[in-house]
Design an enzyme around this catalytic site. Structure first.
Site, short mmCIF file in Angstrom:
data_model
loop_
_atom_site.label_atom_id
_atom_site.label_comp_id
_atom_site.label_asym_id
_atom_site.label_seq_id
_atom_site.Cartn_x
_atom_site.Cartn_y
_atom_site.Cartn_z
N THR A 38 40.51 49.78 54.18
CA THR A 38 40.18 51.17 53.91
C THR A 38 39.21 51.27 52.75
O THR A 38 38.30 52.09 52.75
CB THR A 38 41.46 51.97 53.60
OG1 THR A 38 42.38 51.81 54.68
CG2 THR A 38 41.15 53.44 53.42
N ASP A 84 29.86 38.44 32.77
CA ASP A 84 29.45 38.51 31.37
C ASP A 84 30.61 38.28 30.40
O ASP A 84 30.45 38.39 29.18
CB ASP A 84 28.79 39.85 31.05
CG ASP A 84 29.71 41.05 31.31
OD1 ASP A 84 30.84 40.84 31.80
OD2 ASP A 84 29.28 42.19 31.04
N GLU A 92 46.79 47.85 44.24
CA GLU A 92 48.18 47.43 44.42
C GLU A 92 49.00 47.87 43.20
O GLU A 92 48.48 47.93 42.09
CB GLU A 92 48.26 45.91 44.58
CG GLU A 92 47.47 45.36 45.75
CD GLU A 92 47.99 45.86 47.09
OE1 GLU A 92 49.19 45.67 47.36
OE2 GLU A 92 47.19 46.44 47.85
#
Length: 293
Positions: free
Chosen positions: A91, A213, A271
């Site tokens: 999604t 970085d 999550e």
């Protein structure tokens, strides 16, 4: 012939990957590569042993951001030392979008077959890594509250619908953060600690963000009026950078500590994550990701 484990989520993004599986195998066979499918489960305790048994040249994670999050954690925590490719079929595919992987799969599969990689930073909270974003505050739990049937039917639009419904209920929290030891304090609706410039399907919201970085970018949506919230929403949907808006707090660092005066649960790459307080550090160049040359 090169061998790749294809770790695929069979239910993400309308279960689209299952319909593409034969096509993926065919495309890699054309490139003299072997695909070894691995169907991800709720708990993938045997994944590392499976990978060591088949001894692939690399791993390809096929699914949404949650699938990529899981595979990257399995690779790093188990010291597999293998590059990871991404086939975005969920999604939300923020990290794949940032790398423009979905723009040209033919060229991307060429890059994987040729072994073209780059080292990528990860964020870390406790013993869990995230590849793109850690967050907490109002609306960050939306991904966990959208019913799977609605998410599969409407895709990203399901998140937008759920988020709009939360706006009237917004309550700011008082945040205290340390960014590489420098303290800040403010009231905000939510914060994001991001690795790339693509977050929540919005592209280029932070052009200064770099994935190699050694630093992460902290963004907070400060407590403000409805007009400023609507301006922020408008700029996000228009694909304009938002880091310099009056409603945004932005700082870049390699280590953050975040506390709040409310009970807030975190989110890592879509999550469910830990409760605040949250210690967030950078793991510089912790994983190799297949990418275009």
């Amino acid at each position: 012939m090169k061998r790749f484990v294809l770790a695929y989520n069979p239910v993400s993004g309308h279960a689209a990957l299952k319909r593409k599986l034969d096509w993926i195998i065919k495309e890699f066979q054309k490139r003299d590569c072997i695909i070894i499918p691995y169907r991800t489960l709720r708990h993938n305790h045997h994944f590392a042993a499976f990978v060591r048994e088949v001894q692939p040249d690399g791993i390809i994670a096929a699914g949404g951001d949650g699938t990529v999050h899981e595979i990257v954690n399995l690779v790093v925590k188990n010291d597999l030392h293998l590059p990871v490719g991404i086939i975005g079929s969920g999604t939300s595919n923020d990290f794949a979008t940032y790398l423009h992987i979905n723009d040209d799969y033919d060229a991307y599969f060429d890059a994987i077959a040729a072994g073209s990689t780059r080292p990528v930073d990860l964020g870390k909270v406790d013993d869990e890594y995230f590849i793109n974003v850690a967050s907490a505050g109002v609306m960050t739990g939306i991904a966990h509250e959208v019913p799977p049937r609605l998410k599969n039917a409407l895709g990203k639009f399901a998140y937008y619908l759920r988020g709009i419904g939360e706006i009237p209920k917004m309550r700011a929290a008082h945040f205290q953060i340390e960014a590489d030891g420098t303290p800040y304090e403010f009231d905000a609706f939510l914060f994001l600690v991001v690795n790339s410039a693509t977050v929540a399907s919005f592209k280029d919201i932070l052009p200064c963000a770099e994935i190699d970085d050694g630093k992460l970018d902290f963004l907070a949506v400060k407590k403000t009026n409805v007009a400023q919230v609507m301006r922020l929403s408008t700029d996000l949907f228009a694909g304009r950078p938002v880091f310099d808006l009056p409603s945004i707090f932005h700082v870049q660092a390699s280590r953050f500590r975040v506390t709040a005066d409310a009970e807030l649960s975190g989110d890592l790459d879509g999550e469910a994550g830990p409760m605040l307080p949250m210690e967030i550090t950078t793991a510089p160049r912790a994983v190799e990701i297949y990418c275009f040359t």
